[in-house]
Design a protein around this motif. Structure first.
Motif, PDB file in Angstrom:
ATOM      1  N   VAL A 179      21.425  23.282  85.486  1.00 20.21           N
ATOM      2  CA  VAL A 179      22.781  23.653  85.084  1.00 20.21           C
ATOM      3  C   VAL A 179      23.530  22.427  84.566  1.00 20.21           C
ATOM      4  O   VAL A 179      24.354  22.529  83.651  1.00 20.21           O
ATOM      5  CB  VAL A 179      23.544  24.326  86.256  1.00 20.21           C
ATOM      6  N   ILE A 180      23.217  21.251  85.103  1.00 19.21           N
ATOM      7  CA  ILE A 180      23.830  20.025  84.596  1.00 19.21           C
ATOM      8  C   ILE A 180      23.289  19.705  83.200  1.00 19.21           C
ATOM      9  O   ILE A 180      24.039  19.367  82.289  1.00 19.21           O
ATOM     10  CB  ILE A 180      23.589  18.860  85.567  1.00 19.21           C
ATOM     11  N   ARG A 181      21.980  19.854  83.048  1.00 22.38           N
ATOM     12  CA  ARG A 181      21.390  19.627  81.727  1.00 22.38           C
ATOM     13  C   ARG A 181      21.980  20.591  80.695  1.00 22.38           C
ATOM     14  O   ARG A 181      22.353  20.189  79.578  1.00 22.38           O
ATOM     15  CB  ARG A 181      19.876  19.809  81.790  1.00 22.38           C
ATOM     16  N   ASP A 182      22.085  21.871  81.048  1.00 18.10           N
ATOM     17  CA  ASP A 182      22.610  22.867  80.113  1.00 18.10           C
ATOM     18  C   ASP A 182      24.063  22.580  79.748  1.00 18.10           C
ATOM     19  O   ASP A 182      24.479  22.769  78.596  1.00 18.10           O
ATOM     20  CB  ASP A 182      22.497  24.270  80.715  1.00 18.10           C
ATOM     21  N   PHE A 183      24.837  22.119  80.733  1.00 18.81           N
ATOM     22  CA  PHE A 183      26.228  21.761  80.449  1.00 18.81           C
ATOM     23  C   PHE A 183      26.278  20.608  79.452  1.00 18.81           C
ATOM     24  O   PHE A 183      27.087  20.615  78.511  1.00 18.81           O
ATOM     25  CB  PHE A 183      26.949  21.367  81.742  1.00 18.81           C
ATOM     26  N   LEU A 184      25.419  19.610  79.637  1.00 20.54           N
ATOM     27  CA  LEU A 184      25.397  18.457  78.741  1.00 20.54           C
ATOM     28  C   LEU A 184      25.000  18.868  77.320  1.00 20.54           C
ATOM     29  O   LEU A 184      25.510  18.303  76.349  1.00 20.54           O
ATOM     30  CB  LEU A 184      24.432  17.403  79.275  1.00 20.54           C
ATOM     31  N   THR A 202      25.806  21.682  75.917  1.00 26.21           N
ATOM     32  CA  THR A 202      27.024  22.238  75.313  1.00 26.21           C
ATOM     33  C   THR A 202      27.998  21.141  74.901  1.00 26.21           C
ATOM     34  O   THR A 202      28.873  21.364  74.059  1.00 26.21           O
ATOM     35  CB  THR A 202      27.743  23.203  76.282  1.00 26.21           C
ATOM     36  N   GLU A 203      27.845  19.958  75.492  1.00 32.09           N
ATOM     37  CA  GLU A 203      28.691  18.815  75.138  1.00 32.09           C
ATOM     38  C   GLU A 203      28.102  17.992  73.992  1.00 32.09           C
ATOM     39  O   GLU A 203      28.616  16.924  73.660  1.00 32.09           O
ATOM     40  CB  GLU A 203      28.883  17.915  76.363  1.00 32.09           C
ATOM     41  N   GLY A 204      27.019  18.497  73.401  1.00 37.71           N
ATOM     42  CA  GLY A 204      26.456  17.839  72.231  1.00 37.71           C
ATOM     43  C   GLY A 204      25.314  16.880  72.515  1.00 37.71           C
ATOM     44  O   GLY A 204      24.884  16.151  71.615  1.00 37.71           O
ATOM     45  N   ILE A 205      24.812  16.862  73.760  1.00 38.84           N
ATOM     46  CA  ILE A 205      23.689  15.984  74.100  1.00 38.84           C
ATOM     47  C   ILE A 205      22.379  16.716  73.821  1.00 38.84           C
ATOM     48  O   ILE A 205      22.170  17.828  74.302  1.00 38.84           O
ATOM     49  CB  ILE A 205      23.745  15.553  75.579  1.00 38.84           C
ATOM     50  N   ALA A 206      21.500  16.100  73.051  1.00 36.89           N
ATOM     51  CA  ALA A 206      20.223  16.743  72.696  1.00 36.89           C
ATOM     52  C   ALA A 206      19.363  16.961  73.941  1.00 36.89           C
ATOM     53  O   ALA A 206      19.221  16.048  74.764  1.00 36.89           O
ATOM     54  CB  ALA A 206      19.475  15.889  71.683  1.00 36.89           C
ATOM     55  N   SER A 207      18.798  18.142  74.064  1.00 37.95           N
ATOM     56  CA  SER A 207      17.996  18.478  75.246  1.00 37.95           C
ATOM     57  C   SER A 207      16.770  17.581  75.378  1.00 37.95           C
ATOM     58  O   SER A 207      16.297  17.324  76.491  1.00 37.95           O
ATOM     59  CB  SER A 207      17.563  19.942  75.193  1.00 37.95           C
ATOM     60  N   LYS A 208      16.258  17.042  74.241  1.00 40.24           N
ATOM     61  CA  LYS A 208      15.063  16.196  74.285  1.00 40.24           C
ATOM     62  C   LYS A 208      15.344  14.854  74.966  1.00 40.24           C
ATOM     63  O   LYS A 208      14.401  14.128  75.304  1.00 40.24           O
ATOM     64  CB  LYS A 208      14.515  15.977  72.884  1.00 40.24           C
ATOM     65  N   ARG A 209      16.620  14.530  75.172  1.00 31.86           N
ATOM     66  CA  ARG A 209      16.969  13.274  75.856  1.00 31.86           C
ATOM     67  C   ARG A 209      16.997  13.444  77.374  1.00 31.86           C
ATOM     68  O   ARG A 209      17.235  12.477  78.095  1.00 31.86           O
ATOM     69  CB  ARG A 209      18.341  12.788  75.376  1.00 31.86           C
ATOM     70  N   MET A 210      16.748  14.662  77.860  1.00 28.32           N
ATOM     71  CA  MET A 210      16.894  14.939  79.291  1.00 28.32           C
ATOM     72  C   MET A 210      15.671  15.662  79.858  1.00 28.32           C
ATOM     73  O   MET A 210      15.140  16.569  79.227  1.00 28.32           O
ATOM     74  CB  MET A 210      18.140  15.793  79.527  1.00 28.32           C
ATOM     75  N   GLN A 211      15.256  15.218  81.036  1.00 28.98           N
ATOM     76  CA  GLN A 211      14.206  15.894  81.786  1.00 28.98           C
ATOM     77  C   GLN A 211      14.780  16.373  83.125  1.00 28.98           C
ATOM     78  O   GLN A 211      15.798  15.859  83.597  1.00 28.98           O
ATOM     79  CB  GLN A 211      13.035  14.949  82.050  1.00 28.98           C
ATOM     80  N   VAL A 212      14.127  17.358  83.710  1.00 29.14           N
ATOM     81  CA  VAL A 212      14.563  17.903  85.004  1.00 29.14           C
ATOM     82  C   VAL A 212      13.410  17.814  85.987  1.00 29.14           C
ATOM     83  O   VAL A 212      12.263  18.129  85.643  1.00 29.14           O
ATOM     84  CB  VAL A 212      15.029  19.365  84.847  1.00 29.14           C
ATOM     85  N   LYS A 213      13.701  17.379  87.200  1.00 26.10           N
ATOM     86  CA  LYS A 213      12.701  17.312  88.261  1.00 26.10           C
ATOM     87  C   LYS A 213      13.260  17.964  89.521  1.00 26.10           C
ATOM     88  O   LYS A 213      14.325  17.573  90.008  1.00 26.10           O
ATOM     89  CB  LYS A 213      12.318  15.860  88.545  1.00 26.10           C
ATOM     90  N   ALA A 214      12.554  18.957  90.043  1.00 27.72           N
ATOM     91  CA  ALA A 214      12.984  19.659  91.257  1.00 27.72           C
ATOM     92  C   ALA A 214      12.154  19.197  92.447  1.00 27.72           C
ATOM     93  O   ALA A 214      10.927  19.267  92.428  1.00 27.72           O
ATOM     94  CB  ALA A 214      12.839  21.164  91.067  1.00 27.72           C
ATOM     95  N   TRP A 215      12.827  18.737  93.494  1.00 29.31           N
ATOM     96  CA  TRP A 215      12.145  18.237  94.684  1.00 29.31           C
ATOM     97  C   TRP A 215      12.281  19.168  95.888  1.00 29.31           C
ATOM     98  O   TRP A 215      11.550  19.009  96.858  1.00 29.31           O
ATOM     99  CB  TRP A 215      12.689  16.855  95.064  1.00 29.31           C
ATOM    100  N   GLY A 216      13.211  20.104  95.839  1.00 31.00           N
ATOM    101  CA  GLY A 216      13.463  20.898  97.044  1.00 31.00           C
ATOM    102  C   GLY A 216      13.883  19.971  98.174  1.00 31.00           C
ATOM    103  O   GLY A 216      14.724  19.093  98.005  1.00 31.00           O
ATOM    104  N   GLY A 217      13.232  20.134  99.337  1.00 28.83           N
ATOM    105  CA  GLY A 217      13.567  19.289 100.479  1.00 28.83           C
ATOM    106  C   GLY A 217      12.558  18.194 100.760  1.00 28.83           C
ATOM    107  O   GLY A 217      12.500  17.660 101.869  1.00 28.83           O
ATOM    108  N   LYS A 218      11.751  17.830  99.760  1.00 33.58           N
ATOM    109  CA  LYS A 218      10.656  16.881  99.974  1.00 33.58           C
ATOM    110  C   LYS A 218      11.097  15.429 100.094  1.00 33.58           C
ATOM    111  O   LYS A 218      10.342  14.597 100.604  1.00 33.58           O
ATOM    112  CB  LYS A 218       9.634  17.005  98.835  1.00 33.58           C
ATOM    113  N   ARG A 219      12.295  15.093  99.630  1.00 34.97           N
ATOM    114  CA  ARG A 219      12.738  13.695  99.666  1.00 34.97           C
ATOM    115  C   ARG A 219      14.102  13.575 100.354  1.00 34.97           C
ATOM    116  O   ARG A 219      15.097  13.203  99.727  1.00 34.97           O
ATOM    117  CB  ARG A 219      12.808  13.109  98.257  1.00 34.97           C
ATOM    118  N   PRO A 220      14.158  13.873 101.641  1.00 37.80           N
ATOM    119  CA  PRO A 220      15.439  13.772 102.353  1.00 37.80           C
ATOM    120  C   PRO A 220      15.829  12.319 102.587  1.00 37.80           C
ATOM    121  O   PRO A 220      14.970  11.447 102.723  1.00 37.80           O
ATOM    122  CB  PRO A 220      15.171  14.494 103.666  1.00 37.80           C
TER     123      PRO A 220
END
Length: 404
Positions: free
Chosen positions: A356-361, A363-381
């Motif tokens: 959702v942060i990437r998608d918001f960015l 809409t602010e004109g930031i190219a999606s290719k400049r951003m990656q997403v990594k989901a950790w869940g609860g693996k790195r507390p």
């Protein structure tokens, strides 16, 4: 003739009084004297000046915000709505709890000011039960911890602006923290934490670029640590003696302030910054409204240097699956309006929050290719999921992959 009129008039008012008390098959009850007066309250203060400051702050979001004394509790109530419609007041309080930073909004049923009645009461809009005790919020931060996806928690902090402006009632030395950007000397909006290093205790948080008074630490060394951590910039710390501050750039201005400069450098490749001021609704991949400033700061940083590439990391507290509330096609990033409900893993929830942060960015004109997403869940507390600091496990981090 006048006696007949008098008795007729008395009989009329008696009949009206009896009729007004008849409900449900003729059972009589004593009507509540305040049912036609309801306030949607967002804060209570024992100090009038604090109520005034908070009212001014809240007016930026709701121009109708006002405050009034509740003499029954001897507290100043800050409210955003006064209505004779009880259901409308309850609905507005619930909306504020779910869609704004005023997470503790409640309904005061009664009158404020000199007209306050003894049978007035504060109502929790969620349970519709009477609130027995109201804690004033003067000079303290309000922290609310919600469970998310069973084991997940989110810490939401709302407070008046961190500024401790010059005040004759506050004893202490006058300081001014000058926060500026290294590349062009432009002023940067941010706060400075002042810490007593001997006791590892925070003295307070103070706004940059304005005069503030800081109390003297009651410590053996007499030193203070100044920590400035503005999102998008590297953390900066300065350690100085309180009574006779000295160091690079430290000076005195014409107003008697000890001026401490903080040259802020943008994040660089390999740096990881936590988005401390980005919060999410419970069980949701949707940001709370108070997150706007920090995600806008991230967008500004990416626009400032088009060569930045980042990875957005999402984390939860624990790995239990549960309900997940997601945005629909309306793309309302800061409201639960028009959302959809599903079920999924903690990893899925952390992914949606990063996305959702990437998608918001985007809409602010930031190219999606400049951003990656990594989901950790609860693996790195950061802390044990059952500890008092478990809320800090719920976070979004931004890693700088490329900066040139």
């Amino acid at each position: 003739m006048s006696n007949l009129k008098f008795f007729a008039l008395v009989s009329f008012f008696i009949a009206i009084s009896i009729h007004s008390q008849e409900v449900n098959g003729g059972v009589l009850h004593q009507p509540h004297s305040n049912l036609n007066s309801n306030y949607v309250v967002i804060g209570a203060f024992s100090v009038k000046k604090n109520a005034m400051k908070f009212t001014a702050y809240a007016k930026k979001q709701n121009p109708s915000t006002k405050f009034e004394l509740n003499p029954n509790r001897n507290l100043y109530y800050v409210y955003v709505l006064h209505t004779d419609d009880n259901e409308k007041a309850l609905a507005e309080a619930l909306r504020l709890r779910s869609e704004s930073e005023f997470l503790d909004a409640w309904v005061y049923n009664g009158f404020l000011g000199e007209a306050a009645a003894q049978d007035a009461q504060d109502i929790n809009p969620v349970t519709n039960e009477k609130i027995v005790e109201i804690q004033p919020t003067d000079d303290q931060q309000k922290i609310e911890i919600n469970e998310v996806a069973d084991a997940d928690v989110v810490a939401v902090e709302t407070r008046e602006p961190a500024s401790h402006k010059e005040d004759d009632s506050i004893n202490g030395k006058k300081f001014k923290f000058e926060l500026y950007r290294a590349i062009d000397n432009e002023k940067v909006t941010g706060d400075v934490d002042v810490i007593d290093p001997d006791k590892s205790k925070k003295i307070g948080t103070y706004k940059g670029n304005e005069s503030v008074r800081i109390p003297e630490p009651n410590s053996k060394s007499g030193n203070i640590s100044l920590v400035c951590e503005v999102f998008g910039y590297r953390k900066t710390q300065r350690d100085i003696p309180y009574k006779a501050p000295e160091g690079d750039g430290i000076s005195q201005d014409s107003e008697g302030n000890t001026v401490i400069p903080f040259e802020l450098v943008r994040l660089q490749k390999g740096d990881v910054a936590v988005m401390y001021n980005v919060y999410f609704f419970k069980d949701a991949g949707v940001m709370r409204p108070e997150s706007r400033y920090e995600v806008n700061s991230l967008a500004e940083m990416l626009k400032e240097n088009p060569k930045y590439k980042i990875k957005i990391h999402g984390h939860t507290n624990g790995g239990a699956p549960g309900k997940i509330i997601s945005m629909d096609d309306s793309k309302n990033y800061f409201s639960l309006t028009n959302t959809k409900e599903g079920f999924g893993s903690a990893k899925k929830l952390s992914e949606e929050r990063a996305q959702v942060i990437r998608d918001f960015l985007v809409t602010e004109g930031i190219a999606s290719k400049r951003m990656q997403v990594k989901a950790w869940g609860g693996k790195r507390p950061i802390h044990d999921k059952h500890s008092a600091q478990a809320a800090e496990n719920v976070r979004v981090e931004v890693e700088i992959l490329e900066d040139k």
